[in-house]
Write an enzyme that holds these catalytic residues in place. Structure first.
Site, PDB file in Angstrom:
ATOM      1  N   LYS A 182     -13.274   2.764  12.259  1.00 26.89           N
ATOM      2  CA  LYS A 182     -12.264   2.001  11.497  1.00 26.89           C
ATOM      3  C   LYS A 182     -11.758   0.808  12.314  1.00 26.89           C
ATOM      4  O   LYS A 182     -11.633  -0.294  11.793  1.00 26.89           O
ATOM      5  CB  LYS A 182     -11.124   2.951  11.116  1.00 26.89           C
ATOM      6  CG  LYS A 182     -10.031   2.311  10.296  1.00 26.89           C
ATOM      7  CD  LYS A 182      -9.259   3.330   9.482  1.00 26.89           C
ATOM      8  CE  LYS A 182      -8.257   4.129  10.247  1.00 26.89           C
ATOM      9  NZ  LYS A 182      -7.429   4.972   9.350  1.00 26.89           N
ATOM     10  N   GLY A 213      -5.582   6.106   1.380  1.00 30.01           N
ATOM     11  CA  GLY A 213      -4.704   6.796   0.429  1.00 30.01           C
ATOM     12  C   GLY A 213      -5.189   8.219   0.257  1.00 30.01           C
ATOM     13  O   GLY A 213      -6.342   8.547   0.571  1.00 30.01           O
ATOM     14  N   GLU A 268      10.401   1.296   8.119  1.00 27.86           N
ATOM     15  CA  GLU A 268       9.582   1.390   6.901  1.00 27.86           C
ATOM     16  C   GLU A 268      10.458   1.682   5.688  1.00 27.86           C
ATOM     17  O   GLU A 268      11.418   2.446   5.771  1.00 27.86           O
ATOM     18  CB  GLU A 268       8.562   2.517   7.062  1.00 27.86           C
ATOM     19  CG  GLU A 268       7.693   2.718   5.825  1.00 27.86           C
ATOM     20  CD  GLU A 268       6.522   3.636   6.099  1.00 27.86           C
ATOM     21  OE1 GLU A 268       5.624   3.234   6.854  1.00 27.86           O
ATOM     22  OE2 GLU A 268       6.531   4.761   5.573  1.00 27.86           O
ATOM     23  N   THR A 274       5.638   0.602   1.898  1.00 25.65           N
ATOM     24  CA  THR A 274       4.513   1.466   1.545  1.00 25.65           C
ATOM     25  C   THR A 274       4.008   1.138   0.133  1.00 25.65           C
ATOM     26  O   THR A 274       4.572   0.303  -0.589  1.00 25.65           O
ATOM     27  CB  THR A 274       4.881   2.959   1.656  1.00 25.65           C
ATOM     28  OG1 THR A 274       5.854   3.257   0.667  1.00 25.65           O
ATOM     29  CG2 THR A 274       5.383   3.316   3.036  1.00 25.65           C
ATOM     30  N   TYR A 275       2.956   1.847  -0.227  1.00 21.82           N
ATOM     31  CA  TYR A 275       2.235   1.545  -1.464  1.00 21.82           C
ATOM     32  C   TYR A 275       2.052   2.867  -2.202  1.00 21.82           C
ATOM     33  O   TYR A 275       1.545   3.843  -1.620  1.00 21.82           O
ATOM     34  CB  TYR A 275       0.872   0.995  -1.046  1.00 21.82           C
ATOM     35  CG  TYR A 275       0.051   0.325  -2.103  1.00 21.82           C
ATOM     36  CD1 TYR A 275       0.220  -1.027  -2.386  1.00 21.82           C
ATOM     37  CD2 TYR A 275      -0.941   1.033  -2.780  1.00 21.82           C
ATOM     38  CE1 TYR A 275      -0.580  -1.658  -3.313  1.00 21.82           C
ATOM     39  CE2 TYR A 275      -1.744   0.392  -3.720  1.00 21.82           C
ATOM     40  CZ  TYR A 275      -1.549  -0.949  -3.979  1.00 21.82           C
ATOM     41  OH  TYR A 275      -2.354  -1.576  -4.896  1.00 21.82           O
ATOM     42  N   HIS A 332      -6.439  14.059  11.310  1.00 21.60           N
ATOM     43  CA  HIS A 332      -6.198  13.978   9.865  1.00 21.60           C
ATOM     44  C   HIS A 332      -6.534  15.323   9.236  1.00 21.60           C
ATOM     45  O   HIS A 332      -7.485  15.984   9.653  1.00 21.60           O
ATOM     46  CB  HIS A 332      -7.062  12.857   9.265  1.00 21.60           C
ATOM     47  CG  HIS A 332      -6.820  12.636   7.808  1.00 21.60           C
ATOM     48  ND1 HIS A 332      -7.674  13.143   6.846  1.00 21.60           N
ATOM     49  CD2 HIS A 332      -5.821  11.997   7.143  1.00 21.60           C
ATOM     50  CE1 HIS A 332      -7.204  12.790   5.650  1.00 21.60           C
ATOM     51  NE2 HIS A 332      -6.085  12.091   5.802  1.00 21.60           N
ATOM     52  N   LYS A 357      16.922   4.551   4.055  1.00 22.39           N
ATOM     53  CA  LYS A 357      18.285   4.966   4.436  1.00 22.39           C
ATOM     54  C   LYS A 357      18.824   4.009   5.494  1.00 22.39           C
ATOM     55  O   LYS A 357      18.581   4.202   6.697  1.00 22.39           O
ATOM     56  CB  LYS A 357      18.263   6.393   4.997  1.00 22.39           C
ATOM     57  CG  LYS A 357      17.936   7.457   3.950  1.00 22.39           C
ATOM     58  CD  LYS A 357      17.898   8.830   4.612  1.00 22.39           C
ATOM     59  CE  LYS A 357      17.447   9.869   3.617  1.00 22.39           C
ATOM     60  NZ  LYS A 357      16.818  11.027   4.257  1.00 22.39           N
ATOM     61  N   ALA A 392     -10.954   3.996   4.456  1.00 24.52           N
ATOM     62  CA  ALA A 392     -10.156   2.811   4.791  1.00 24.52           C
ATOM     63  C   ALA A 392     -11.007   1.754   5.499  1.00 24.52           C
ATOM     64  O   ALA A 392     -10.777   0.545   5.328  1.00 24.52           O
ATOM     65  CB  ALA A 392      -8.985   3.225   5.673  1.00 24.52           C
TER      66      ALA A 392
HETATM   67  P1  FAD Z   1      -9.350   7.042   6.447  1.00 21.68           P
HETATM   68  O1  FAD Z   1      -9.214   6.281   7.701  1.00 21.68           O
HETATM   69  O2  FAD Z   1     -10.370   6.592   5.461  1.00 21.68           O
HETATM   70  O3  FAD Z   1      -9.629   8.568   6.839  1.00 21.68           O
HETATM   71  C1  FAD Z   1      -9.555   9.608   5.865  1.00 21.68           C
HETATM   72  C2  FAD Z   1     -10.375  10.802   6.337  1.00 21.68           C
HETATM   73  O4  FAD Z   1     -11.767  10.472   6.259  1.00 21.68           O
HETATM   74  C3  FAD Z   1     -10.129  11.211   7.791  1.00 21.68           C
HETATM   75  O5  FAD Z   1     -10.240  12.602   7.877  1.00 21.68           O
HETATM   76  C4  FAD Z   1     -11.275  10.523   8.547  1.00 21.68           C
HETATM   77  O6  FAD Z   1     -11.591  11.196   9.763  1.00 21.68           O
HETATM   78  C5  FAD Z   1     -12.389  10.651   7.515  1.00 21.68           C
HETATM   79  N1  FAD Z   1     -13.412   9.606   7.639  1.00 21.68           N
HETATM   80  C6  FAD Z   1     -13.228   8.276   7.843  1.00 21.68           C
HETATM   81  N2  FAD Z   1     -14.398   7.631   7.841  1.00 21.68           N
HETATM   82  C7  FAD Z   1     -15.369   8.565   7.613  1.00 21.68           C
HETATM   83  C8  FAD Z   1     -16.785   8.534   7.495  1.00 21.68           C
HETATM   84  N3  FAD Z   1     -17.471   7.382   7.637  1.00 21.68           N
HETATM   85  N4  FAD Z   1     -17.451   9.697   7.252  1.00 21.68           N
HETATM   86  C9  FAD Z   1     -16.784  10.874   7.116  1.00 21.68           C
HETATM   87  N5  FAD Z   1     -15.426  10.961   7.223  1.00 21.68           N
HETATM   88  C10 FAD Z   1     -14.734   9.823   7.473  1.00 21.68           C
HETATM   89  N6  FAD Z   1      -0.470   6.732   1.763  1.00 21.68           N
HETATM   90  C11 FAD Z   1      -0.136   6.039   0.647  1.00 21.68           C
HETATM   91  O7  FAD Z   1      -0.501   6.425  -0.472  1.00 21.68           O
HETATM   92  N7  FAD Z   1       0.603   4.883   0.725  1.00 21.68           N
HETATM   93  C12 FAD Z   1       1.024   4.387   1.915  1.00 21.68           C
HETATM   94  O8  FAD Z   1       1.695   3.339   1.949  1.00 21.68           O
HETATM   95  C13 FAD Z   1       0.697   5.107   3.114  1.00 21.68           C
HETATM   96  N8  FAD Z   1       1.076   4.644   4.328  1.00 21.68           N
HETATM   97  C14 FAD Z   1       0.694   5.329   5.460  1.00 21.68           C
HETATM   98  C15 FAD Z   1       1.068   4.817   6.724  1.00 21.68           C
HETATM   99  C16 FAD Z   1       0.721   5.490   7.886  1.00 21.68           C
HETATM  100  C17 FAD Z   1       1.101   4.924   9.219  1.00 21.68           C
HETATM  101  C18 FAD Z   1      -0.001   6.718   7.805  1.00 21.68           C
HETATM  102  C19 FAD Z   1      -0.351   7.485   9.053  1.00 21.68           C
HETATM  103  C20 FAD Z   1      -0.381   7.234   6.560  1.00 21.68           C
HETATM  104  C21 FAD Z   1      -0.050   6.537   5.391  1.00 21.68           C
HETATM  105  N9  FAD Z   1      -0.423   7.002   4.116  1.00 21.68           N
HETATM  106  C22 FAD Z   1      -0.085   6.304   2.985  1.00 21.68           C
HETATM  107  C23 FAD Z   1      -1.183   8.269   3.987  1.00 21.68           C
HETATM  108  C24 FAD Z   1      -2.706   8.027   3.986  1.00 21.68           C
HETATM  109  O9  FAD Z   1      -3.068   7.313   2.838  1.00 21.68           O
HETATM  110  C25 FAD Z   1      -3.392   9.403   3.996  1.00 21.68           C
HETATM  111  O10 FAD Z   1      -3.163  10.058   5.213  1.00 21.68           O
HETATM  112  C26 FAD Z   1      -4.864   9.413   3.622  1.00 21.68           C
HETATM  113  O11 FAD Z   1      -5.244  10.773   3.371  1.00 21.68           O
HETATM  114  C27 FAD Z   1      -5.808   8.851   4.691  1.00 21.68           C
HETATM  115  O12 FAD Z   1      -5.739   7.497   4.752  1.00 21.68           O
HETATM  116  P2  FAD Z   1      -6.483   6.695   5.953  1.00 21.68           P
HETATM  117  O13 FAD Z   1      -6.305   5.273   5.690  1.00 21.68           O
HETATM  118  O14 FAD Z   1      -6.056   7.248   7.264  1.00 21.68           O
HETATM  119  O15 FAD Z   1      -7.986   7.156   5.638  1.00 21.68           O
END
Ligand code: FAD
Length: 274
Positions: free
Chosen positions: A151, A96, A5, A36-37, A135, A258, A111
């Site tokens: 998801k 995010g 990454e 990443t974004y 999370h 890196k 997401a």
């Molecule tokens: P979601 O899947 O939407 O989950 C977020 C929270 O909401 C979780 O606690 C979940 O349990 C809860 N949830 C989901 N659906 C519901 C629902 N229907 N009702 C109630 N609660 C719900 N961040 C960046 O800014 N840029 C990046 O490029 C980036 N890359 C990443 C890559 C990886 C592999 C990982 C693990 C994380 C990355 N992140 C990045 C961080 C990520 O954006 C954060 O962890 C963010 O807080 C959660 O994103 P998610 O897509 O997992 O969210």
């Protein structure tokens, strides 16, 4: 399968060195590279540009990250159009983090909504994030896994994990999600921690569990940058060897721009990942 990454620069001035680092990593012929974004979407043009260059100049499969919570639907669609122009068909679709200033657009809440929408916008291979320790916003791991299932049902083709420093956490998580019927491939995200400051940041941001074995490394070598770097790479490599020995074959290294760290890990695994 080993992949790496990189993260985009925050501003134009840093674009060249970041792209040069990404290109050095690309020369290691990884299975794919993710870009990443920036949390608020402000660096999206660099994400697309680097992902496109990796693919077009190095023939490396690129995975472009895309977040939605701080962006309008129009902005997300514009980025998707640019990805299509470059024929980038792999997207890591994320919510995010909620911005510190609390300003969010209300087009997307989770997401899963972005993922469902991407399915209607093109023929993408879509990844989602998952959290072996749960999370941070979820009250329990079980609740997080429930939402993870929603998801995946929305259209995830694979999942990549948050970093973890104790492989047993992953093995336990895999057991739990498989039991709940989540069957998509899971890529294990491994972070080589190469300095003590990075460790403090990880602890404050992700709350990851740090095993005593790793704490001892930071205590002993934290003030000696060269030794800390070597020990951090060795720890990550050791984690990867154990994962592969236990049948987890897809490893994504958070290489933090890196190339030297990426190269060292790759060469230490030369007979293990062929
Ligand atoms: P979601 O899947 O939407 O989950 C977020 C929270 O909401 C979780 O606690 C979940 O349990 C809860 N949830 C989901 N659906 C519901 C629902 N229907 N009702 C109630 N609660 C719900 N961040 C960046 O800014 N840029 C990046 O490029 C980036 N890359 C990443 C890559 C990886 C592999 C990982 C693990 C994380 C990355 N992140 C990045 C961080 C990520 O954006 C954060 O962890 C963010 O807080 C959660 O994103 P998610 O897509 O997992 O969210």
């Amino acid at each position: 399968m080993l992949s790496f990454e990189v993260f985009p620069p925050k501003e134009e001035a840093a674009f060249e060195p970041v792209e040069a680092a990404a290109f050095e990593i690309a020369k290691l012929s990884p299975a794919f590279m993710s870009v990443t974004y920036g949390a608020g979407g402000g660096t999206s043009k660099y994400t697309v540009e680097i992902a496109a260059d990796l693919k077009e100049k190095f023939g490396v499969t690129s995975l472009a990250h895309l977040t939605c919570v701080a962006s309008s639907r129009e902005h997300v669609h514009r980025v998707v159009e640019r990805l299509k122009e470059h024929e980038i068909c792999n997207i890591m679709a994320l919510r995010g983090d909620i911005p510190k200033d609390g300003v969010i657009h209300h087009d997307y809440k989770y997401a899963s909504e972005l993922i469902a929408e991407l399915k209607t916008l093109g023929d993408f291979c879509i990844g989602g994030a998952c959290y072996p320790e749960g999370h941070v916003e979820s009250a329990t791991k079980a609740e997080d896994i429930l939402h993870l299932k929603e998801k995946v049902n929305a259209g995830c083709d694979f999942l990549t994990t948050q970093m973890f420093f104790d492989n047993d956490l992953l093995y336990n998580f895999l057991y739990q999600i498989r039991e709940k019927g989540i069957t998509v491939p899971v890529v294990a995200g491994i972070m080589p921690v190469t300095n003590a400051k990075q460790m403090k940041r990880i602890l404050s941001m992700s709350g990851a569990y740090i095993p005593s074995k790793f704490r001892a490394i930071v205590d002993k070598f934290g003030d000696n940058p060269a030794a800390m770097r070597q020990a951090g790479v060795a720890y990550a490599t050791d984690q990867i060897v154990d994962l592969i020995a236990n049948g987890v074959n897809a490893i994504h290294v958070y290489s933090m721009n890196k190339p030297d760290v990426a190269a060292q890990i790759k060469s230490s695994l030369s007979e293990i990942i062929v």
